[in-house]
Design a protein around this motif. Sequence first.
Motif, PDB file in Angstrom:
ATOM      1  N   LEU A  94       0.845  -1.187   0.000  1.00 29.91           N
ATOM      2  CA  LEU A  94       0.000   0.000   0.000  1.00 29.91           C
ATOM      3  C   LEU A  94       0.884   1.241   0.000  1.00 29.91           C
ATOM      4  CD1 LEU A  94      -2.710  -1.058   2.629  1.00 29.91           C
ATOM      5  CD2 LEU A  94      -2.870  -1.137   0.133  1.00 29.91           C
ATOM      6  N   LYS A  95       0.288   2.361  -0.347  1.00 34.30           N
ATOM      7  CA  LYS A  95       1.047   3.606  -0.450  1.00 34.30           C
ATOM      8  C   LYS A  95       1.792   3.908   0.845  1.00 34.30           C
ATOM      9  CE  LYS A  95       0.508   8.558  -1.414  1.00 34.30           C
ATOM     10  NZ  LYS A  95      -0.428   9.626  -1.834  1.00 34.30           N
ATOM     11  N   GLY A  96       1.106   3.758   1.983  1.00 36.71           N
ATOM     12  CA  GLY A  96       1.740   4.045   3.265  1.00 36.71           C
ATOM     13  C   GLY A  96       2.934   3.152   3.530  1.00 36.71           C
ATOM     14  N   THR A  97       2.834   1.881   3.166  1.00 33.84           N
ATOM     15  CA  THR A  97       3.942   0.948   3.359  1.00 33.84           C
ATOM     16  C   THR A  97       5.133   1.330   2.488  1.00 33.84           C
ATOM     17  OG1 THR A  97       2.486  -0.896   3.945  1.00 33.84           O
ATOM     18  CG2 THR A  97       4.675  -1.456   3.124  1.00 33.84           C
ATOM     19  N   ILE A  98       4.865   1.648   1.233  1.00 34.44           N
ATOM     20  CA  ILE A  98       5.960   2.030   0.329  1.00 34.44           C
ATOM     21  C   ILE A  98       6.653   3.287   0.828  1.00 34.44           C
ATOM     22  CG2 ILE A  98       6.517   2.774  -2.021  1.00 34.44           C
ATOM     23  CD1 ILE A  98       4.247   0.955  -3.005  1.00 34.44           C
ATOM     24  N   HIS A  99       5.879   4.276   1.261  1.00 34.55           N
ATOM     25  CA  HIS A  99       6.472   5.510   1.796  1.00 34.55           C
ATOM     26  C   HIS A  99       7.328   5.203   3.025  1.00 34.55           C
ATOM     27  CE1 HIS A  99       4.427   9.117  -0.203  1.00 34.55           C
ATOM     28  NE2 HIS A  99       4.131   8.063  -0.942  1.00 34.55           N
ATOM     29  N   ARG A 156       4.576   8.525  12.092  1.00 35.77           N
ATOM     30  CA  ARG A 156       3.595   7.552  12.572  1.00 35.77           C
ATOM     31  C   ARG A 156       3.665   6.263  11.751  1.00 35.77           C
ATOM     32  NH1 ARG A 156      -0.836   9.987  11.250  1.00 35.77           N
ATOM     33  NH2 ARG A 156      -0.670  11.486  12.938  1.00 35.77           N
ATOM     34  N   MET A 157       3.828   6.395  10.444  1.00 34.36           N
ATOM     35  CA  MET A 157       3.926   5.211   9.588  1.00 34.36           C
ATOM     36  C   MET A 157       5.159   4.386   9.926  1.00 34.36           C
ATOM     37  SD  MET A 157       2.570   6.237   5.774  1.00 34.36           S
ATOM     38  CE  MET A 157       3.470   7.773   5.598  1.00 34.36           C
ATOM     39  N   LEU A 158       6.284   5.067  10.176  1.00 31.66           N
ATOM     40  CA  LEU A 158       7.514   4.360  10.523  1.00 31.66           C
ATOM     41  C   LEU A 158       7.369   3.644  11.864  1.00 31.66           C
ATOM     42  CD1 LEU A 158      10.083   7.036   9.357  1.00 31.66           C
ATOM     43  CD2 LEU A 158       9.998   4.678   8.537  1.00 31.66           C
TER      44      LEU A 158
END
Length: 220
Positions: A94-99, A156-158
């Motif tokens: 997903l976009k968040g994972t790739i980022h 937050r994603m990291l």
Amino acid sequence: MFEKYYDEGRLDQNIYKQSMKKIKIVEEAIKRVEKNTSLDYPDYYIEPSLFLSSSDIEYGQYTAMYARTLPICTRQNQIRVMVQLSLPLILYGLKGTIHAVIAHEFLHYLDLIKKFINLEISSDPMPQTVFEAGFIDSEKTMDYRLVFNKDRSLRRMLETKFDHGLKDPKLDDKTKKSWIDQKLPTKSILIENNYTSLPFHAIANTPIENQLRAKIIEWA
């Protein structure tokens, strides 16, 4: 490189088209990192296969390596750092994972440059299991809270995605069903072979831009 795999018939047209569409997310993620840090992202490439990491003492167990930060010794006796992104990450993430992965590899890059600045050439501890490798991976990064202090969403994603390695069960499941089980290109690698010994003279001979040096000193 994955264009070559497509030309050779190792990847079908559908995968190739999906890849070309989702590369935009990679480019967006890199621009996001560069905007937040005022630094250039290292050179990167998309590996058209998936590395499966395992250990001698964990028979039958493996972990998918979706990305790696690779220091390479050049003919000029300097170190060039490159980020390797696996095609399954681009296809199924997903976009968040790739980022998050793009940002995480940048933290590895900064940690490597910090070691070059300090001329740290001591050997890293060699993990014996996939579990241990996850702990070591987390330790070999700059502090994301300092590097990305301007981007709360990315921090937050990291924090969510990385806990001693990438944690994304949906990505793992999709990769297994759509890539590994379909016998698409994979490469096996033992954990102890995923480490590179760098010559001291090459490290000392590697030029580091002043802005990059200043930022690392600020965040260290």
